[in-house]
Design a protein around this motif. Sequence first.
Motif, PDB file in Angstrom:
ATOM      1  N   VAL A   9       1.126  -1.216  -0.529  1.00 29.72           N
ATOM      2  CA  VAL A   9       0.336   0.485   0.171  1.00 29.72           C
ATOM      3  C   VAL A   9       0.557   1.965  -0.572  1.00 29.72           C
ATOM      4  CG1 VAL A   9      -2.113   1.089   1.305  1.00 29.72           C
ATOM      5  CG2 VAL A   9      -1.675  -1.040   0.990  1.00 29.72           C
ATOM      6  N   LYS A  10       1.918   1.206   0.732  1.00 29.71           N
ATOM      7  CA  LYS A  10       2.430   2.417   1.171  1.00 29.71           C
ATOM      8  C   LYS A  10       3.735   2.376  -0.180  1.00 29.71           C
ATOM      9  CE  LYS A  10       4.476   1.942   5.865  1.00 29.71           C
ATOM     10  NZ  LYS A  10       5.498   1.355   6.631  1.00 29.71           N
ATOM     11  N   GLY A  11       3.811   1.802  -1.125  1.00 30.14           N
ATOM     12  CA  GLY A  11       4.474   1.490  -2.526  1.00 30.14           C
ATOM     13  C   GLY A  11       3.663   2.768  -3.673  1.00 30.14           C
ATOM     14  N   VAL A  13       1.028   4.192  -2.692  1.00 26.50           N
ATOM     15  CA  VAL A  13       0.726   5.399  -2.685  1.00 26.50           C
ATOM     16  C   VAL A  13       1.657   6.589  -3.539  1.00 26.50           C
ATOM     17  CG1 VAL A  13       0.460   7.352  -0.610  1.00 26.50           C
ATOM     18  CG2 VAL A  13      -1.034   5.358  -0.687  1.00 26.50           C
ATOM     19  N   ALA A  14       3.261   5.859  -2.631  1.00 20.66           N
ATOM     20  CA  ALA A  14       4.001   6.828  -2.802  1.00 20.66           C
ATOM     21  C   ALA A  14       4.061   7.004  -4.984  1.00 20.66           C
ATOM     22  CB  ALA A  14       5.245   6.095  -3.278  1.00 20.66           C
ATOM     23  N   LEU A  17       1.060   8.628  -6.112  1.00 20.24           N
ATOM     24  CA  LEU A  17       0.926  10.517  -6.263  1.00 20.24           C
ATOM     25  C   LEU A  17       2.803  11.317  -7.344  1.00 20.24           C
ATOM     26  CD1 LEU A  17       2.252  10.927  -2.059  1.00 20.24           C
ATOM     27  CD2 LEU A  17       0.443  11.976  -3.558  1.00 20.24           C
ATOM     28  N   ALA A  18       3.491  10.108  -6.757  1.00 18.81           N
ATOM     29  CA  ALA A  18       4.692  10.236  -8.377  1.00 18.81           C
ATOM     30  C   ALA A  18       3.775  10.068 -10.045  1.00 18.81           C
ATOM     31  CB  ALA A  18       5.536   9.250  -7.949  1.00 18.81           C
ATOM     32  N   GLY A  21       1.892  13.196 -10.216  1.00 10.34           N
ATOM     33  CA  GLY A  21       2.683  14.882 -10.613  1.00 10.34           C
ATOM     34  C   GLY A  21       3.088  14.527 -11.792  1.00 10.34           C
ATOM     35  N   LEU A  22       3.626  14.093 -12.697  1.00  9.51           N
ATOM     36  CA  LEU A  22       4.052  13.611 -14.233  1.00  9.51           C
ATOM     37  C   LEU A  22       3.075  13.710 -15.243  1.00  9.51           C
ATOM     38  CD1 LEU A  22       6.146  10.746 -13.368  1.00  9.51           C
ATOM     39  CD2 LEU A  22       7.284  12.916 -13.977  1.00  9.51           C
ATOM     40  N   ALA A  24       0.663  15.246 -14.970  1.00  7.07           N
ATOM     41  CA  ALA A  24       0.090  16.406 -14.157  1.00  7.07           C
ATOM     42  C   ALA A  24       1.026  17.589 -15.190  1.00  7.07           C
ATOM     43  CB  ALA A  24      -0.127  17.402 -13.053  1.00  7.07           C
ATOM     44  N   TYR A  25       2.012  17.081 -15.056  1.00  4.52           N
ATOM     45  CA  TYR A  25       3.725  17.617 -15.556  1.00  4.52           C
ATOM     46  C   TYR A  25       3.734  17.391 -17.125  1.00  4.52           C
ATOM     47  CZ  TYR A  25       7.495  20.869 -14.807  1.00  4.52           C
ATOM     48  OH  TYR A  25       8.075  21.858 -15.480  1.00  4.52           O
ATOM     49  N   VAL A  28       4.109  20.379 -19.797  1.00  2.00           N
ATOM     50  CA  VAL A  28       5.505  20.862 -19.751  1.00  2.00           C
ATOM     51  C   VAL A  28       6.618  20.350 -20.715  1.00  2.00           C
ATOM     52  CG1 VAL A  28       7.298  21.368 -18.304  1.00  2.00           C
ATOM     53  CG2 VAL A  28       5.096  22.289 -17.733  1.00  2.00           C
ATOM     54  N   LYS A  31       6.981  19.975 -24.321  1.00  2.00           N
ATOM     55  CA  LYS A  31       7.456  21.272 -24.610  1.00  2.00           C
ATOM     56  C   LYS A  31       8.948  20.886 -24.736  1.00  2.00           C
ATOM     57  CE  LYS A  31       6.913  25.340 -23.526  1.00  2.00           C
ATOM     58  NZ  LYS A  31       6.403  26.590 -21.989  1.00  2.00           N
ATOM     59  N   ILE A  32       9.343  19.736 -23.741  1.00  2.00           N
ATOM     60  CA  ILE A  32      10.647  19.419 -23.667  1.00  2.00           C
ATOM     61  C   ILE A  32      11.119  18.618 -24.729  1.00  2.00           C
ATOM     62  CG2 ILE A  32      12.546  18.119 -22.423  1.00  2.00           C
ATOM     63  CD1 ILE A  32      11.300  20.051 -19.958  1.00  2.00           C
TER      64      ILE A  32
ATOM     65  N   LEU B 325      -2.929  22.225 -13.793  1.00  2.00           N
ATOM     66  CA  LEU B 325      -1.972  21.458 -13.735  1.00  2.00           C
ATOM     67  C   LEU B 325      -0.726  21.595 -13.488  1.00  2.00           C
ATOM     68  CD1 LEU B 325      -2.480  20.249 -17.539  1.00  2.00           C
ATOM     69  CD2 LEU B 325      -3.008  18.756 -15.251  1.00  2.00           C
ATOM     70  N   ALA B 329       0.587  19.204 -10.377  1.00  2.00           N
ATOM     71  CA  ALA B 329       1.498  18.438 -10.365  1.00  2.00           C
ATOM     72  C   ALA B 329       3.151  18.942  -9.078  1.00  2.00           C
ATOM     73  CB  ALA B 329       2.465  18.500 -11.716  1.00  2.00           C
ATOM     74  N   LEU B 332       1.911  17.559  -5.842  1.00  2.00           N
ATOM     75  CA  LEU B 332       2.476  16.365  -5.923  1.00  2.00           C
ATOM     76  C   LEU B 332       3.577  15.391  -5.962  1.00  2.00           C
ATOM     77  CD1 LEU B 332      -1.219  15.058  -8.168  1.00  2.00           C
ATOM     78  CD2 LEU B 332      -0.972  14.652  -6.417  1.00  2.00           C
ATOM     79  N   LEU B 333       3.714  15.777  -6.482  1.00  2.00           N
ATOM     80  CA  LEU B 333       5.913  15.140  -6.640  1.00  2.00           C
ATOM     81  C   LEU B 333       5.703  16.059  -4.943  1.00  2.00           C
ATOM     82  CD1 LEU B 333       6.873  16.069 -10.067  1.00  2.00           C
ATOM     83  CD2 LEU B 333       6.270  14.123  -9.113  1.00  2.00           C
ATOM     84  N   TYR B 339       6.043  12.152   1.431  1.00  2.00           N
ATOM     85  CA  TYR B 339       5.949  10.474   1.655  1.00  2.00           C
ATOM     86  C   TYR B 339       7.036   9.924   1.235  1.00  2.00           C
ATOM     87  CZ  TYR B 339       2.934   6.497   1.798  1.00  2.00           C
ATOM     88  OH  TYR B 339       1.865   5.126   1.793  1.00  2.00           O
TER      89      TYR B 339
END
Lengths: 49, 361, 217
Positions: A9-11, A13-14, A17-18, A21-22, A24-25, A28, A31-32, B325, B329, B332-333, B339
């Motif tokens: 479960v811990k893994g 969640v991690a 989250l990652a 985040g990625l 949502a990002y 960008v 764009k790179i 967004l 991001a 969350l990161l 965490y």
Amino acid sequence: MSVDRRTFVKGLVAVALAGGGLLAYSPVLYKIVKPKARVYKHTTGSTGG
Amino acid sequence: MSYPSYPYGYMYPNEVAVGLTWLPIIATYMLFVSIASGSAILLSLEVLFNIGLRRLTPLLLMLSLATGLVYLLGPLADLRRPERAFYILVYPHLVPSDTYSGVSLIALMAGLMWPLLVILLVVLGYITLYRGMWGSIIAKILALALAFTCILWSTYFALLQFTTIPLLTVHNLTPLIPVELLLESIALAGSIALLALLVHYRSLERPIAGILSQVILACSLAFIAFRIFQVFRLHAYMTGSPEATTFIGVFSTLNTVVLILAVLSSILAAHVNLRGSAISASLLALLSLLWVFVDRWLFAVNIQSISKTSLSVIPVSLDLASWALESTAMTLLALFVYYVLYTWVIREPLLKLEGSGGGVG
Amino acid sequence: MSSISRREFVKVAASALVATVALSASKATSREVGGRRWAMFIDVSKCYGCMACVVACAAENNVPVGVFRTWVERHVLPGGGVVFVPKQCNHCDNPPCVKPCPTGATYRTADGLVLVDPGKCIGCGACIVACPYGARYFNPLTGAADKCTFCDHRIKLGRLPACVEACPTRARVFGDLSDPGSEVRRIVDRVQTRVLKPETGAEPQIYYYALPEVASK
């Protein structure tokens, strides 16, 4: 090899989250990596005068 | 094909074309800088002066590292050529010459100060939390260096604005803005640390919450006093000029909101100090976040929209979808880093300090 | 082991001295050559807003639609008269845009041009914020900061900048300010000129004649 439920479960969640985040990002990040616009060179064309 | 229409007022055409040079994500980025630098300042104060936040130090370190490791994603999203971001490390403009006059604050922060900060945080965290060398001279020297660097870091955006924005109205306000940024950073980091304390210990640890709320209260009151003084300055010296009218037009509304939020935060901090309720502590964290964010937005977006002629406001269209967004991001990161640190890296010293029963050594 | 006489030693030392002086002199000469100071004089009273300079600049430099390396402002004077003021990068002596550039993409040449290396620009916009004159913009094609170069690719060949060449009333005069014989120097020495926003300390190098207060912001 077994992973106990708590660690799993811990893994999870991690990773969530990652990953979130990625994701949502990602605009960008796109764009790179996307192909770039061509750089226009100077000209010495006629401008009158 | 449609051509852009020119708005009313005296402004330069390129300003109309570019709109906001620094995108709204810079406001989120500055919020992260505030949390990271404020937490590190509180951490270094504990190491230097033993102010009674010992059991909070792992949480402060995690907060600082979590936000400090991801905050550069903000300016990366703001760059128009993000794939070249590493050029700051390859060609840093740090030495002035005839060809490249001055020193770039951006290069200084991203290329030099940021790696230094991360190293200082990690080393200080290691020698205090893992090795227990709280009172050692090395820890004190590192904490002093960290405090000094973080004070600069927390005021960075004000320094950047002061050295770049050529508007005299902004310069007239700027002398106190770095101090305000510092105060906001400590208050915000304190509030978030209070929330982290609540989440981690399931209750507000009395001595720590008391000290933290006092720090937050002092910082927010000082901020309110400075900001009111600046507004007074603005109105006393500059009212009547067209430049001031433009400035006040974009500044006043959000500034009033900032002041109200700061007042509410200070009231809540006083409440936490007296009663120590979990609800008021959570609300305080939320309000402080809002207060500092609105203030960052005021400077990153509103002030930037003033034309270089000082006589009009550039019409800007905000890409709020991208901002939302990118901010999500970053959040969350940062939570991911927090965490991971909490679950796997700083677990041991946390448990050790929990077992120490709040001892302030 | 061979020994040298005092006379030979003096000879060698003297020739070394002469060589050093000659080398320094040649350096001084090249510094003088590199020490040009490109500048522009703009007579506002001669500009009637035909925009030939704007068009010539856009054509010469592939300036995309919506952004400008040079533009002409139209101002209404308090008495009701209309005045046209051409503006562009001022190629400042103390350029505020060079200082905040994190990668050194913006730089100042020995002859006073402030230029951008589009290959080094990361598009942070610090220079755009820092320019007091609104002369810089993000090039929509390249994403890099862009601005007037005084047509450095033309002046290297001995030609005038496109805007100067296209101006039908000779409202713009371009030249080397450090050359006492140049037209721009003679005019700037003779007439009373103004620069834009001297309070910023940028030391701009575009000298205006008949610039009204209303257009000097």
